[in-house]
Motif scaffolding. Structure first.
Motif, mmCIF file in Angstrom:
data_model
loop_
_atom_site.group_PDB
_atom_site.id
_atom_site.type_symbol
_atom_site.label_atom_id
_atom_site.label_comp_id
_atom_site.label_asym_id
_atom_site.label_seq_id
_atom_site.Cartn_x
_atom_site.Cartn_y
_atom_site.Cartn_z
ATOM 1 N N GLY B 113 0.789 -1.332 0.107
ATOM 2 C CA GLY B 113 0.039 0.038 0.022
ATOM 3 C C GLY B 113 0.870 1.362 -0.100
ATOM 4 O O GLY B 113 1.824 1.436 0.725
ATOM 5 N N ARG B 114 0.319 2.158 -0.998
ATOM 6 C CA ARG B 114 0.933 3.648 -0.610
ATOM 7 C C ARG B 114 0.110 4.731 -0.590
ATOM 8 O O ARG B 114 -1.104 4.466 -0.401
ATOM 9 N N SER B 115 0.517 5.659 0.027
ATOM 10 C CA SER B 115 -0.333 6.721 0.251
ATOM 11 C C SER B 115 -0.070 8.106 -0.360
ATOM 12 O O SER B 115 1.352 8.115 -0.439
ATOM 13 N N VAL B 116 -0.941 9.026 -0.935
ATOM 14 C CA VAL B 116 -0.510 10.101 -1.559
ATOM 15 C C VAL B 116 0.564 10.905 -0.838
ATOM 16 O O VAL B 116 1.399 11.798 -1.190
ATOM 17 N N ASP B 117 0.246 10.857 0.640
ATOM 18 C CA ASP B 117 1.040 11.797 1.607
ATOM 19 C C ASP B 117 2.642 11.265 1.648
ATOM 20 O O ASP B 117 3.559 12.122 1.990
#
Ligand SMILES: Nc1ncnc2c1ncn2[C@@H]1O[C@H](COP(=O)(O)OP(=O)(O)O)[C@@H](O)[C@H]1O
Ligand SMILES: [Mg+2]
Lengths: 279, 257
Positions: B113-117
């Motif tokens: 999982g990645r986050s934009v943050d």
């Protein structure tokens, strides 16, 4: 990997090579080779960033007495290979976390295992072809059953790597920071070695213990010269492995020579050109 | 700058460190206030790294108690950023500065999982160390000073309140030493982070220093600046004659001879 090679014709250009490529055993060889290239590309990034090249080389040799011993006991050489490779991975993992800490002990176990393999091979009267297959691989003798195992193992490696990718990367490049962040550095190290043992078990059946390096280490090491981005290293290493395996197989059929030789030669050639160009 | 209402950045109460059955140091009882810039000094092998690793929960105290930012020291404390000794040597050529910095934030995350943050945090940390320009390069191709900036950005990316650095000036030339010291002093102000640095030479830090933890005779002590930097103590500490000079600007300098 058992049995004599199905191609026993004389060395030289085979005019019927296109029709040979259509044979069922060739399909198995292609699928098996592709799966091994895939597994090798996935694990390869971690092999090179962890400086685990020597451990990879050693695991192949540690598997050697497993395969010959299994034949002696009337068991599947693949099973013996897997048991010894995974056992070897656990021993190397117990010796230390960094490649440097493991080197001498790994080398000693490697030599001992090779000696044991030679002993087992000489005790088993009908083991000559097994011996040759374990040492040099035999992609042309891959069975449908082995393909199924390869597919399962490749999926397993991909699934585990998807879960541990980032913690394993941090623990590989920066073990002290990883430990401070509470990551199970030692467990990650053992997890990596077991995955590498699984990939080794597969790769040995394709190119053998002696040539394993060319399929597990050479492609990612070549890729790493071109890019340092993890996903690109994995992709590029897989591509190099695929090209080596597929082209190696085709050429081997054209000239009726062992595929291992061409697979290793192509991987080495790509590495040599890349090294020369990026120097 | 130093708040008395906040819990101490570091508090030891009768703490002792033991490694392999050997006592490295003992009877550590001191408090380091938050918000300062503190150097840890002591001869080689006196247990400076061990002290940092204890604050990180990697070495439990064999006796006594250790609190960090008001809570017992524990592994995986996101409020601490850590730059270990010889950062650049251990990393090798296989990774870019930017990927390394990102791992400071995402390295403990399981799965893909990645986050934009994530990327904006990496940008902010690289900006804070003036490292954006060279972050795309492999760590091994960077200069010692640039590598140290990447290491600091990796420690900063999780927005820590306490920054622990183990000999960040080792193998740097004088100009790079000064730049790293200035960077740490700036981070202390702009990010309000407490900085604890293991060093061999107090000199480059003296203009910014709020206190010193010194490992002397097997016991760690803390002294606010002014009390600790006297000739007698430093001479005792290093076993060689050390002089303290107060310049017109109020800076202190120590040097042998
Ligand atoms: N894992 C360990 N087991 C036993 N002794 C250790 C271990 N790690 C370090 N030491 C010893 O502890 C002492 C303090 O080490 P360290 O904290 O690294 O000192 P410093 O950072 O001040 O040079 C040294 O004498 C070192 O040899
Ligand atoms: Mg140290």
């Amino acid at each position: 990997m058992l049995g004599a090679t199905p191609l026993l014709a004389d060395v030289g250009y085979q005019s019927n090579w296109v029709s040979i490529l259509g044979e069922p055993f060739m399909r198995n060889a292609f699928i098996g080779g592709v799966l091994v290239a895939l597994a090798g590309g996935l694990i390869g990034y971690f092999v090179v960033i962890r400086e685990g090249e020597f451990a990879a080389h050693a695991l192949g040799h540690i598997g050697f007495p497993g395969a010959t011993g299994a034949v002696l006991l009337g068991l599947s050489p693949t099973l013996g290979l897997a048991v010894f490779c995974i056992g070897g991975a656990l021993v190397i993992g117990a010796l230390g976390q960094r490649a440097r800490e493991q080197a001498v002990a790994t080398g000693t176990i490697l030599a001992f295992a090779t000696g044991l393999g030679v002993l087992f091979a000489s005790l088993a009267s009908r083991s000559t072809s097994t011996l040759t297959n374990v040492l040099f691989g035999n992609l042309l003798a891959i069975s449908a059953g082995q393909i199924a195992v390869f597919a399962g193992v490749t999926v397993l490696i991909a699934a585990v790597l998807a879960v541990v990718a980032r913690p394993l990367t941090l623990a590989s490049v920066n073990p002290e920071v990883a430990a401070a962040k509470g990551l199970p550095v030692r467990a990650l190290s053992i997890c990596f070695l077991v995955l590498m043992a699984l990939a080794t078990t597969m790769a040995v059946q394709v190119v053998g213990t002696l040539l394993l390096f060319a399929l597990l280490v050479t492609p990612p090491a070549t890729a790493l010269r071109l890019t340092a981005r993890p996903a690109r290293v994995c992709g590029l290493a897989t591509a190099i492995g695929l090209v080596s395996v597929v082209a190696g197989l085709v050429i081997s059929v054209m000239f009726n020579l062992p595929p291992s030789f061409f697979i290793v030669s192509i991987a080495t050639l790509i590495w040599a050109i890349t090294t020369a160009v990026t120097r | 700058m130093i708040g008395t209402d906040r819990p101490a950045a570091v508090a030891l109460r009768g703490a002792a460190a033991e490694l392999g059955g050997r006592t490295i140091w003992s009877h550590g009882s001191f408090e380091v206030p938050t918000g300062g810039m503190v150097c840890v000094i002591g001869p080689n092998g006196s247990g400076k790294t061990t002290l940092l690793r204890m604050l990180l929960g990697m070495v439990p105290p064999s006796s006594g108690e250790v609190d960090v930012l008001g809570a017992p020291a524990r592994q995986g404390n996101p409020r601490i950023g850590y730059v270990p000794q010889r950062f650049g040597d251990t990393v090798g050529s296989a990774i870019t500065g930017r990927d390394l910095v990102r791992l400071g934030h995402t390295g403990t995350r399981w799965g893909l999982g990645r986050s934009v943050d994530d990327e904006s945090r990496v940008d902010a940390a690289l900006d804070a160390v003036a490292g954006s320009e060279f972050a795309a390069q492999r760590l091994s191709t960077l200069s010692g000073g640039q590598q140290q900036r990447i290491a600091i950005a990796q420690a900063l990316v999780g927005d820590p309140e306490l920054l622990l650095l183990d000999e960040p000036l080792a193998n740097l030339d004088l100009r790079n030493q000064r730049e790293i010291v200035d960077l740490l002093a700036e981070l202390r102000v702009t990010r309000g982070v407490t900085v604890v640095v293991v060093v061999h030479d107090l000199n480059p830090f003296l203009p910014h220093l709020s206190g010193v933890v010194y490992l002397l005779d097997g016991h760690p002590h803390y002294g606010p600046i002014g009390e600790v930097v006297d000739e007698e103590l430093l001479t005792h500490l290093y076993g060689t004659q050390v002089r303290v000079v107060r310049t017109a600007q109020g800076d202190l300098f120590t040097g042998s001879g």
